[in-house]
Scaffold this active site. Structure first.
Site, mmCIF file in Angstrom:
data_model
loop_
_atom_site.group_PDB
_atom_site.id
_atom_site.type_symbol
_atom_site.label_atom_id
_atom_site.label_comp_id
_atom_site.label_asym_id
_atom_site.label_seq_id
_atom_site.Cartn_x
_atom_site.Cartn_y
_atom_site.Cartn_z
ATOM 1 N N ASP A 221 0.833 -1.203 0.000
ATOM 2 C CA ASP A 221 0.000 0.000 0.000
ATOM 3 C C ASP A 221 0.871 1.258 0.000
ATOM 4 O OD1 ASP A 221 -2.728 1.185 0.387
ATOM 5 O OD2 ASP A 221 -1.754 2.011 2.162
ATOM 6 N N GLU A 275 1.712 -0.510 -5.082
ATOM 7 C CA GLU A 275 0.729 0.534 -5.386
ATOM 8 C C GLU A 275 1.514 1.833 -5.527
ATOM 9 O OE1 GLU A 275 -3.082 3.123 -3.949
ATOM 10 O OE2 GLU A 275 -1.517 2.581 -2.551
HETATM 11 C C1 NOJ Z 1 -4.215 3.330 -0.759
HETATM 12 C C2 NOJ Z 1 -5.409 2.447 -0.570
HETATM 13 O O1 NOJ Z 1 -5.726 1.816 -1.782
HETATM 14 C C3 NOJ Z 1 -6.521 3.324 -0.039
HETATM 15 O O2 NOJ Z 1 -7.749 2.649 -0.019
HETATM 16 C C4 NOJ Z 1 -6.123 3.802 1.330
HETATM 17 O O3 NOJ Z 1 -7.104 4.699 1.812
HETATM 18 C C5 NOJ Z 1 -4.774 4.526 1.292
HETATM 19 N N1 NOJ Z 1 -3.785 3.819 0.512
HETATM 20 C C6 NOJ Z 1 -4.239 4.689 2.683
HETATM 21 O O4 NOJ Z 1 -3.828 3.456 3.198
#
Ligand code: NOJ
Length: 556
Positions: A221, A275
């Site tokens: 993430d 991500e």
């Molecule tokens: C990216 C995630 O996909 C999202 O859903 C989340 O709110 C943020 N990172 C914070 O962790």
């Protein structure tokens, strides 16, 4: 149109064991997939009961959004214990059983690790608050004195990605106002300080914890945000400093090199998936070096408008970015953070950026669905792996009329409703029946689904679509089955074919055994590829390919 050919992939690297190079990965948002215990929130029991749906759909892997113990301030992205399952979802034993059961069906498992921040209920943060300013317990976070005469102003002008300031002031153990702490997201998500060795050790151990339990991949993430410039200086968002104070800093690569060594220490292949919302292709490719992450989500493709020239460009850029590092491309159109693509594709502006969420724009749903069907055949035919977000196989649209009182996303609250946030793509799935909860929860459920389902979803249930040859679900089933049977698809050679303006046409495989044609021209066309049509996203019109329609062809 001229023809561009990509080189043969390195066969040594494209052994089937490297599953992430070709896989179709289905994203499960656990709160909204299936509710086994009737509390209105999806859970692991619900997933286990529905694994057959995924096996029947033909996916190769499942990525789970966070399932860890969490106060759920940001739907689980605020983790209080990285080694425990949240009781709302189930138990660790159930997770272990689920991993085993999925493996028995030939489905791999990817879990979501959240390293940039934890929950304010995480024992480290609780101890940091309790121990007070100056204590070593605060070092794994970013605590600072405020500015102003009494420290009443935040330490700098950074803004939270969810809106509002990125700092929250604490109260000292003696009850007086104290230091501030940094949170790039919600106040319930304090940022960790990755310069602290304890943070690194902890996450390396968390990785091993899940890899030891047999998970096949880790989705990382907010992967570009971990490292911060310790100066914590103000900056102008319209004139960004280079390097950025907290995005894509060079030091983060050390973290992923260490993680790759851990992943590689397992005998069976494990994938690290980033991500990374980064505009610069070269900077993005650096994360995919052979000693770092295996793949990253293709957000440039996700945000691309439904336009042949723009798509061709983003496909070319994607392949050019991945080729030198020999990483597989990925193709993704929806996830739990963005408006569903059936809705986006039914609008005048079909693009998406994180900064600009077009909510409530007029939407032609039939057009959106037609394009989404064509986009599926495009994605599945491109070289690399494909991500599907739960519910897209049902053609679900973004739900935009959720009453404010029922909304849950912190983005909605922190922007005072200016940004409707992400609840609209997180509505619980419809499985069967004529009324909510549409089989999402058991018939005798104690609670309604945590977000209301539109009544019109009675036509989109798995039950309603099963056996209907024209349904979105049956198209997904056919397309995934067909992709499995075509050795030219997934990782491997790709070449554009000459095609009229507004049409994408390409072949796959070293012997051009397979072709895909997508008509975005707005008028019917004669297919530029002769051969047998093995699958179409919609009916042909006396051999002509209608607008917003795609076909898979075996040339001949
Ligand atoms: C990216 C995630 O996909 C999202 O859903 C989340 O709110 C943020 N990172 C914070 O962790």
């Amino acid at each position: 149109m001229d023809e561009i050919e990509t080189p043969e992939p390195d066969k040594a690297r494209s052994v089937p064991a490297e599953w992430w190079r070709s896989a179709v990965i289905y994203q499960i948002y656990p709160r909204s997939f299936a509710d086994g215990n009737g509390d209105g929130i999806g859970d692991l029991a619900g997933v286990r009961a529905r694994l057959g749906h995924l096996a029947g759909l033909g996916v190769d892997a499942i990525w789970f959004n966070p399932w860890y113990a969490s106060p759920q301030a940001d739907a689980g992205y605020d983790v209080a214990d990285y080694r425990a399952i949240d009781p709302v979802f189930g138990t660790l034993t159930e997770a272990e059983d689920l991993i085993r059961e999925a493996h028995a069906l030939g489905i791999r498992i990817v879990v979501d690790v959240v390293p940039n921040h934890c929950s304010n209920a995480h024992p480290w943060f609780v101890e940091a608050l309790h121990s007070g300013p100056g204590s070593a317990a605060r070092d794994p976070f970013w605590f600072r004195e405020g500015r102003g005469a009494d420290g009443e102003l935040p330490p700098n002008d950074w803004q939270s990605i969810f809106g509002g300031p990125a700092w929250t002031r604490t109260v000292n153990p003696d009850g007086r106002p104290g230091e501030w702490y940094l949170h790039l997201f919600a106040p319930e998500q304090p940022d960790l300080n990755w310069e602290h060795p304890k943070v690194r050790e902890e996450f390396e151990d968390v990785l091993r914890f899940w890899l030891d339990r047999g998970v096949d991949g880790i989705r990382i993430d907010s992967a570009a945000l971990l490292m911060k410039d310790g100066e914590l200086a103000d900056f102008d968002p319209d004139d960004l400093p280079v390097p950025h104070p907290y995005t894509d800093r060079d030091e983060v690569h050390d973290v992923y090199r260490a993680w790759r060594a851990i992943a590689d220490s397992y005998p069976e292949p494990r994938a690290l998936i980033g991500e990374l919302w980064l505009p610069d292709a070269e900077r993005l490719a650096a994360y995919l070096s052979p000693d770092e992450l295996h793949t990253a989500f293709n957000f440039a493709f996700l945000g691309c408008p439904w336009d042949a020239t723009a798509l061709r460009q983003v496909i070319d850029e994607t392949l050019a970015l991945h080729a030198p590092v020999n990483a597989p491309a990925t193709w993704v159109l929806s996830n739990h953070d963005v408006p569903r693509h059936v809705t986006r594709y039914g609008r005048a502006d079909t693009s998406f950026t994180l900064q600009y969420r077009q909510l409530g724009a007029p939407t032609d749903r039939a057009l959106g669905r037609r394009r989404a069907r064509a986009a599926l055949l495009l994605n599945l035919a491109l070289p690399g792996s494909v991500y599907l977000y739960q519910g897209e196989e049902l053609g679900l649209e973004e739900v935009e009329d959720i009453p404010a009182a029922l909304r849950q996303d912190p983005m909605f609250f922190r922007t005072h409703g200016e940004n409707l946030g992400r609840d609209g793509c997180r509505v619980p799935l419809p499985w069967s029946g004529q009324e909510p909860p549409f089989g999402f929860s058991p018939a005798d459920a104690a609670r309604e689904p945590w977000l209301p389902q539109p009544r019109g979803w009675r036509d989109h249930t798995v039950e309603a679509q099963t056996g209907d040859p024209d349904s979105m679900l049956e198209l997904y089933r056919r397309a995934l089955a067909c992709r499995r049977g075509q050795s030219a698809l997934g990782d491997g050679p790709f070449a554009w074919l000459p095609a009229p303006d507004g049409v994408l046409a390409f072949t796959r495989g070293s012997h051009r055994a397979f072709a895909c044609v997508v008509n975005l021209s707005g008028r019917p066309i004669e297919s530029p590829v002769a051969g047998t049509v093995v699958l179409g996203s919609g009916p042909l019109d006396e051999g002509w390919l209608p607008p917003d329609t795609a076909v898979w062809v075996v040339p001949g």
